[in-house]
Design a protein around this motif. Structure first.
Motif, mmCIF file in Angstrom:
data_model
loop_
_atom_site.group_PDB
_atom_site.id
_atom_site.type_symbol
_atom_site.label_atom_id
_atom_site.label_comp_id
_atom_site.label_asym_id
_atom_site.label_seq_id
_atom_site.Cartn_x
_atom_site.Cartn_y
_atom_site.Cartn_z
ATOM 1 N N ALA A 10 0.778 -1.249 0.014
ATOM 2 C CA ALA A 10 0.029 -0.115 -0.047
ATOM 3 C C ALA A 10 0.674 1.392 0.075
ATOM 4 O O ALA A 10 0.533 2.267 -0.802
ATOM 5 C CB ALA A 10 -0.939 0.149 1.140
ATOM 6 N N GLU A 11 1.979 1.257 0.682
ATOM 7 C CA GLU A 11 2.782 2.543 0.702
ATOM 8 C C GLU A 11 3.549 3.003 -0.525
ATOM 9 O O GLU A 11 3.757 4.030 -0.856
ATOM 10 C CB GLU A 11 4.057 2.327 1.659
ATOM 11 C CG GLU A 11 4.798 1.203 1.504
ATOM 12 C CD GLU A 11 4.663 -0.104 2.412
ATOM 13 O OE1 GLU A 11 5.324 -0.922 2.472
ATOM 14 O OE2 GLU A 11 3.299 -0.455 2.519
ATOM 15 N N GLU A 31 1.910 5.628 -2.437
ATOM 16 C CA GLU A 31 1.871 6.910 -1.930
ATOM 17 C C GLU A 31 3.267 7.830 -2.558
ATOM 18 O O GLU A 31 3.360 8.686 -2.049
ATOM 19 C CB GLU A 31 2.001 6.949 -0.239
ATOM 20 C CG GLU A 31 0.584 6.523 0.255
ATOM 21 C CD GLU A 31 -0.537 7.360 -0.241
ATOM 22 O OE1 GLU A 31 -0.458 8.627 -0.237
ATOM 23 O OE2 GLU A 31 -1.679 6.882 -0.603
ATOM 24 N N ARG A 72 -0.782 6.616 -6.941
ATOM 25 C CA ARG A 72 -2.252 6.555 -6.992
ATOM 26 C C ARG A 72 -2.851 7.304 -7.833
ATOM 27 O O ARG A 72 -3.777 6.652 -8.313
ATOM 28 C CB ARG A 72 -2.846 6.421 -5.534
ATOM 29 C CG ARG A 72 -2.751 7.949 -4.970
ATOM 30 C CD ARG A 72 -3.456 8.122 -3.711
ATOM 31 N NE ARG A 72 -3.411 9.665 -3.357
ATOM 32 C CZ ARG A 72 -3.858 10.016 -2.326
ATOM 33 N NH1 ARG A 72 -4.114 9.213 -1.178
ATOM 34 N NH2 ARG A 72 -3.922 11.411 -1.854
ATOM 35 N N TYR A 90 -10.965 6.898 -3.475
ATOM 36 C CA TYR A 90 -10.854 5.464 -3.376
ATOM 37 C C TYR A 90 -10.646 4.927 -2.081
ATOM 38 O O TYR A 90 -11.103 3.764 -1.661
ATOM 39 C CB TYR A 90 -9.933 4.943 -4.405
ATOM 40 C CG TYR A 90 -10.355 4.924 -5.638
ATOM 41 C CD1 TYR A 90 -10.928 3.596 -6.122
ATOM 42 C CD2 TYR A 90 -10.525 5.713 -6.675
ATOM 43 C CE1 TYR A 90 -11.441 3.276 -7.607
ATOM 44 C CE2 TYR A 90 -10.777 5.551 -7.945
ATOM 45 C CZ TYR A 90 -11.530 4.428 -8.396
ATOM 46 O OH TYR A 90 -11.802 4.449 -9.599
ATOM 47 N N GLY A 91 -9.931 5.678 -1.337
ATOM 48 C CA GLY A 91 -9.553 5.300 0.196
ATOM 49 C C GLY A 91 -8.457 4.358 0.052
ATOM 50 O O GLY A 91 -7.290 4.551 -0.330
ATOM 51 N N GLU A 92 -8.581 2.880 0.311
ATOM 52 C CA GLU A 92 -7.613 1.947 0.281
ATOM 53 C C GLU A 92 -7.195 1.631 -1.089
ATOM 54 O O GLU A 92 -8.032 1.591 -2.022
ATOM 55 C CB GLU A 92 -8.103 0.597 1.144
ATOM 56 C CG GLU A 92 -8.605 0.786 2.399
ATOM 57 C CD GLU A 92 -9.242 -0.269 2.734
ATOM 58 O OE1 GLU A 92 -8.675 -1.503 2.608
ATOM 59 O OE2 GLU A 92 -10.117 -0.484 3.866
ATOM 60 N N PRO A 93 -5.864 1.546 -1.409
ATOM 61 C CA PRO A 93 -5.326 1.340 -2.657
ATOM 62 C C PRO A 93 -5.827 -0.009 -3.492
ATOM 63 O O PRO A 93 -5.986 -0.067 -4.570
ATOM 64 C CB PRO A 93 -3.839 1.106 -2.421
ATOM 65 C CG PRO A 93 -3.542 1.826 -1.112
ATOM 66 C CD PRO A 93 -4.936 1.712 -0.351
ATOM 67 N N ARG A 94 -6.519 -1.050 -2.506
ATOM 68 C CA ARG A 94 -6.943 -2.298 -2.951
ATOM 69 C C ARG A 94 -8.261 -1.865 -4.019
ATOM 70 O O ARG A 94 -8.352 -2.608 -4.856
ATOM 71 C CB ARG A 94 -7.309 -3.304 -1.869
ATOM 72 C CG ARG A 94 -8.382 -2.980 -1.127
ATOM 73 C CD ARG A 94 -8.362 -3.628 0.398
ATOM 74 N NE ARG A 94 -9.185 -3.539 1.311
ATOM 75 C CZ ARG A 94 -10.352 -4.049 1.271
ATOM 76 N NH1 ARG A 94 -10.752 -5.149 0.837
ATOM 77 N NH2 ARG A 94 -11.220 -3.734 2.494
ATOM 78 N N TRP A 95 -9.051 -0.843 -3.521
ATOM 79 C CA TRP A 95 -10.157 -0.646 -4.315
ATOM 80 C C TRP A 95 -9.893 -0.014 -5.719
ATOM 81 O O TRP A 95 -10.207 -0.199 -6.609
ATOM 82 C CB TRP A 95 -11.138 0.285 -3.604
ATOM 83 C CG TRP A 95 -11.528 -0.211 -2.205
ATOM 84 C CD1 TRP A 95 -11.235 0.162 -1.197
ATOM 85 C CD2 TRP A 95 -12.355 -1.675 -1.988
ATOM 86 N NE1 TRP A 95 -11.912 -0.562 -0.070
ATOM 87 C CE2 TRP A 95 -12.389 -1.660 -0.718
ATOM 88 C CE3 TRP A 95 -12.654 -2.683 -3.046
ATOM 89 C CZ2 TRP A 95 -13.030 -2.847 -0.355
ATOM 90 C CZ3 TRP A 95 -13.285 -3.622 -2.575
ATOM 91 C CH2 TRP A 95 -13.661 -3.808 -1.173
#
Length: 210
Positions: free
Chosen positions: A13-14, A17, A28, A84-89
């Motif tokens: 996830a980092e 960013e 992202r 989107y918030g969390e990268p997975r979405w």
């Protein structure tokens, strides 16, 4: 982000960013832009045209001034990506729409004419133009991710060939395909030795495509 992480693994996830190779955009933000690109491909492939082609894979691109960050769409992208918030979405959406665009491209007749950006061109030329754009954006995605996989060699070669046609002359053979793309589009400043190798061509660079 498929193809960016080695072995097909999801990037942490980092990584989303981290800065990308597109000035002012995080990874992202660029991924969000690629979602919109994939949607554009889907829209264009189902927008047939009867008129004769007005552009091809090379003349599709216009040389423009470097972006200033003031374009409304460019400014919207970071806000949309953050939503989107969390990268997975965001990754899920790119996988979903990107895969659909890939399947549509494989099924499309390359001789059919389509319309986009108020221009008409064949599907084959349209998709060839996107090889250049998405190869450049692949390089943008991994600009600050040293462990990420680079574009395939054949893709880099095809993108270089397109950029050379836009430039009107080939880049020096001493430049790798990757370096030719990065320097040619202003993503990397050439060294003094590279400037000498480029000769008169250096004055025409970078080629900013729009």
């Amino acid at each position: 982000m498929d193809g960016v992480a080695r072995g097909g693994r999801r990037p942490p996830a980092e990584d989303f960013e981290r800065p990308s190779g597109c000035t002012g955009w995080l990874v992202r933000d660029l991924v969000c832009h690629l979602v919109i690109d994939a949607q554009d491909v889907l829209i264009t492939l189902v927008t047939p045209a009867e008129n004769e082609p007005t552009v091809d894979a090379v003349t599709y691109w216009r040389l423009v001034e470097p972006p200033t960050g003031k374009d409304p769409l460019d400014a919207l992208i970071p806000r949309l990506a953050a939503a989107y918030g969390e990268p997975r979405w965001l990754t899920f959406h790119l996988d979903d729409v990107g895969s659909a665009a890939g399947r549509a491209a494989e099924l499309a007749d390359p001789t059919v004419r389509v319309s986009t950006r108020d221009e008409v061109l064949t599907v084959g030329d349209y998709l060839s133009a996107y090889v250049l754009e998405w190869t450049l954006h692949h390089l943008d995605l991994i600009a600050h991710l040293p462990s990420a996989a680079e574009p395939p060699a054949e893709t880099l070669a095809a993108a270089r060939a397109s950029l050379e046609k836009i430039n009107g002359k080939p880049f020096p053979v001493s430049l790798s395909d990757k370096d030719a793309l990065l320097i040619g589009t202003g993503r990397r400043t050439p060294t003094d030795a590279e400037k000498a190798t480029l000769g008169d061509s250096a004055a025409r660079l970078p080629l900013v495509l729009g």
